[in-house]
Design a protein around this motif. Sequence first.
Motif, PDB file in Angstrom:
ATOM      1  N   LEU A 103       0.834  -1.202   0.000  1.00 17.92           N
ATOM      2  CA  LEU A 103       0.000   0.000   0.000  1.00 17.92           C
ATOM      3  C   LEU A 103       0.870   1.253   0.000  1.00 17.92           C
ATOM      4  N   PHE A 104       1.967   1.225   0.743  1.00 17.23           N
ATOM      5  CA  PHE A 104       2.909   2.341   0.726  1.00 17.23           C
ATOM      6  C   PHE A 104       3.395   2.601  -0.705  1.00 17.23           C
ATOM      7  N   ALA A 105       3.764   1.543  -1.400  1.00 18.40           N
ATOM      8  CA  ALA A 105       4.267   1.704  -2.764  1.00 18.40           C
ATOM      9  C   ALA A 105       3.182   2.176  -3.724  1.00 18.40           C
ATOM     10  N   VAL A 106       1.980   1.618  -3.617  1.00 14.01           N
ATOM     11  CA  VAL A 106       0.890   2.062  -4.478  1.00 14.01           C
ATOM     12  C   VAL A 106       0.637   3.558  -4.292  1.00 14.01           C
ATOM     13  N   THR A 107       0.800   4.039  -3.065  1.00 14.48           N
ATOM     14  CA  THR A 107       0.523   5.434  -2.746  1.00 14.48           C
ATOM     15  C   THR A 107       1.651   6.366  -3.153  1.00 14.48           C
ATOM     16  N   VAL A 108       2.889   5.984  -2.890  1.00 13.46           N
ATOM     17  CA  VAL A 108       4.017   6.920  -3.009  1.00 13.46           C
ATOM     18  C   VAL A 108       4.845   6.726  -4.274  1.00 13.46           C
TER      19      VAL A 108
ATOM     20  N   VAL B   9      -6.016  -6.715  -2.770  1.00  9.99           N
ATOM     21  CA  VAL B   9      -6.384  -5.529  -3.544  1.00  9.99           C
ATOM     22  C   VAL B   9      -5.161  -4.644  -3.790  1.00  9.99           C
ATOM     23  N   PHE B  10      -4.349  -4.438  -2.762  1.00  3.48           N
ATOM     24  CA  PHE B  10      -3.164  -3.590  -2.921  1.00  3.48           C
ATOM     25  C   PHE B  10      -2.191  -4.206  -3.922  1.00  3.48           C
ATOM     26  N   ALA B  11      -2.002  -5.514  -3.831  1.00  7.23           N
ATOM     27  CA  ALA B  11      -1.101  -6.177  -4.768  1.00  7.23           C
ATOM     28  C   ALA B  11      -1.618  -6.076  -6.191  1.00  7.23           C
ATOM     29  N   ARG B  12      -2.903  -6.256  -6.360  1.00  9.72           N
ATOM     30  CA  ARG B  12      -3.498  -6.178  -7.698  1.00  9.72           C
ATOM     31  C   ARG B  12      -3.317  -4.785  -8.281  1.00  9.72           C
ATOM     32  N   ALA B  13      -3.534  -3.759  -7.457  1.00 10.16           N
ATOM     33  CA  ALA B  13      -3.330  -2.389  -7.919  1.00 10.16           C
ATOM     34  C   ALA B  13      -1.854  -2.142  -8.221  1.00 10.16           C
ATOM     35  N   GLY B  14      -0.970  -2.639  -7.377  1.00  9.32           N
ATOM     36  CA  GLY B  14       0.446  -2.426  -7.595  1.00  9.32           C
ATOM     37  C   GLY B  14       0.961  -3.090  -8.852  1.00  9.32           C
ATOM     38  N   LEU B  15       0.527  -4.299  -9.105  1.00  8.13           N
ATOM     39  CA  LEU B  15       1.023  -5.034 -10.269  1.00  8.13           C
ATOM     40  C   LEU B  15       0.611  -4.397 -11.587  1.00  8.13           C
ATOM     41  N   ALA B  16      -0.364  -3.507 -11.545  1.00  3.63           N
ATOM     42  CA  ALA B  16      -0.759  -2.774 -12.751  1.00  3.63           C
ATOM     43  C   ALA B  16       0.213  -1.641 -13.066  1.00  3.63           C
TER      44      ALA B  16
ATOM     45  N   CYS C 190       9.123  -5.488  -7.427  1.00  4.68           N
ATOM     46  CA  CYS C 190       8.701  -6.617  -6.591  1.00  4.68           C
ATOM     47  C   CYS C 190       9.149  -7.959  -7.154  1.00  4.68           C
ATOM     48  N   SER C 191       9.574  -7.993  -8.412  1.00  2.00           N
ATOM     49  CA  SER C 191      10.054  -9.237  -9.013  1.00  2.00           C
ATOM     50  C   SER C 191      11.578  -9.318  -9.083  1.00  2.00           C
ATOM     51  N   THR C 192      12.259  -8.275  -8.599  1.00  2.00           N
ATOM     52  CA  THR C 192      13.720  -8.251  -8.641  1.00  2.00           C
ATOM     53  C   THR C 192      14.302  -9.173  -7.573  1.00  2.00           C
ATOM     54  N   ILE C 193      15.182 -10.047  -7.986  1.00  2.00           N
ATOM     55  CA  ILE C 193      15.774 -11.011  -7.064  1.00  2.00           C
ATOM     56  C   ILE C 193      17.004 -10.432  -6.379  1.00  2.00           C
ATOM     57  N   ARG C 194      17.904  -9.834  -7.150  1.00  2.00           N
ATOM     58  CA  ARG C 194      19.132  -9.263  -6.594  1.00  2.00           C
ATOM     59  C   ARG C 194      19.412  -7.918  -7.251  1.00  2.00           C
ATOM     60  N   ALA C 195      20.086  -7.061  -6.482  1.00  2.00           N
ATOM     61  CA  ALA C 195      20.449  -5.750  -6.998  1.00  2.00           C
ATOM     62  C   ALA C 195      21.623  -5.221  -6.178  1.00  2.00           C
TER      63      ALA C 195
ATOM     64  N   MET D  91      -1.934   7.000   2.614  1.00  2.00           N
ATOM     65  CA  MET D  91      -2.133   5.557   2.451  1.00  2.00           C
ATOM     66  C   MET D  91      -3.551   5.159   2.837  1.00  2.00           C
ATOM     67  N   GLN D  92      -4.057   5.739   3.915  1.00  2.00           N
ATOM     68  CA  GLN D  92      -5.433   5.447   4.326  1.00  2.00           C
ATOM     69  C   GLN D  92      -6.415   5.888   3.257  1.00  2.00           C
ATOM     70  N   GLN D  93      -6.167   7.025   2.662  1.00  2.00           N
ATOM     71  CA  GLN D  93      -7.031   7.512   1.591  1.00  2.00           C
ATOM     72  C   GLN D  93      -6.974   6.589   0.380  1.00  2.00           C
ATOM     73  N   THR D  94      -5.776   6.105   0.071  1.00  2.00           N
ATOM     74  CA  THR D  94      -5.644   5.165  -1.047  1.00  2.00           C
ATOM     75  C   THR D  94      -6.407   3.878  -0.767  1.00  2.00           C
ATOM     76  N   ALA D  95      -6.268   3.350   0.443  1.00  2.00           N
ATOM     77  CA  ALA D  95      -6.996   2.130   0.812  1.00  2.00           C
ATOM     78  C   ALA D  95      -8.500   2.341   0.673  1.00  2.00           C
ATOM     79  N   ASN D  96      -8.986   3.464   1.152  1.00  2.00           N
ATOM     80  CA  ASN D  96     -10.419   3.745   1.061  1.00  2.00           C
ATOM     81  C   ASN D  96     -10.856   3.840  -0.399  1.00  2.00           C
ATOM     82  N   ARG D  97     -10.031   4.478  -1.214  1.00  2.00           N
ATOM     83  CA  ARG D  97     -10.372   4.650  -2.625  1.00  2.00           C
ATOM     84  C   ARG D  97     -10.423   3.318  -3.364  1.00  2.00           C
ATOM     85  N   LEU D  98      -9.591   2.378  -2.936  1.00  4.40           N
ATOM     86  CA  LEU D  98      -9.561   1.054  -3.561  1.00  4.40           C
ATOM     87  C   LEU D  98     -10.620   0.107  -3.008  1.00  4.40           C
ATOM     88  N   GLY D  99     -11.403   0.578  -2.044  1.00  5.51           N
ATOM     89  CA  GLY D  99     -12.433  -0.278  -1.464  1.00  5.51           C
ATOM     90  C   GLY D  99     -11.903  -1.228  -0.416  1.00  5.51           C
TER      91      GLY D  99
END
Length: 318
Positions: free
Chosen positions: A86-91, A195-202, A210-215, A161-169
């Motif tokens: 949710l932090f990432a979806v928001t920021v 829900v947060f993961a689904r929004a983020g993956l878009a 989130c798919s990076t193994i090493r960096a 973040m709370q506002q984003t959560a509310n907006r996503l239902g």
Amino acid sequence: MAFDALVSKKTGALALIAAAGMTLTPIPADARPAAPTGRQTTAPARQSPSGLSALAWMVADADTGRVLASKNSHRKLAPASTLKTLFAVTVLPKFSADRVRQVSASDLSGLGAGSSVVGVHQGSRYTVADLWRGVFLRSGNDAVHVLAAMNGGWSTTAREMQQTANRLGARDTTVKSPDGYDTPGQVSSAFDLTVFARAGLANEEFARYCSTIRATFPATGGAAVQIENTNRLLVGSHGMARYPGIIGVKNGYTSKAGNTLIAAARRNGHTLIATVLNPQSGALNGVYKEAGTLLDWGFNRLTHAEPVGRSDSTDDGS
């Protein structure tokens, strides 16, 4: 990467939705089927996933929003670092990846005792991309604190973040600490985290991080160190094999939350999300094994299982 095909189909349309101020349709509640249309038929009996000890779990189709199976999906539990989704979806959309931040003492103030860190140091300079890799790979609360400071501060970020959560239902979530650190009153649910993961993956950047193994991550004196993702299902480590088709998303642990995990995988043109909160079995790698069980079950039954609900179903509040 394995997720490129999904991103290329979805990112443009979802960006237009976001620009228009519309919201993503929340994934449906777990126990109430969608309202029937047309001729009614009797749904075939379905075998649910077995052998799961988690207090709450869900497996859903990320492409359609259908919930394939779930248990206690609206039970309010401590989320640990899965709340970083949710932090990432928001920021994440707010700052360009190449923007540089020189970290101040105030950026790191309030870091909770025992927090997971990636190694951000006061006085050092980091790109936003560095900080996000610290968030996703090492679950670095220090990196979250710096990004939150860039976003106007800890309280401002929690409120957004709370506002984003509310907006996503996502109505089961109460944000108190943007990094997921155990804080009185902070809760989420398997439903909301999905829900947060689904929004983020878009979002293409979210999907890549989130798919990076090493960096590599900057270290003191201009050097760099290699960091590895702590998601054992993604990396294939600590006795776990890499899950076939895995594309992320985020794992977590605190003493209050126990082990938590949102895992997404893509096979044969379908993306599934499995969310597992606080397994009780005590088994080694239990949260990863239970997520793998859910993903296996979902992919095996995706083409013929009767979904529990759709995005037009009514929330039962379970």
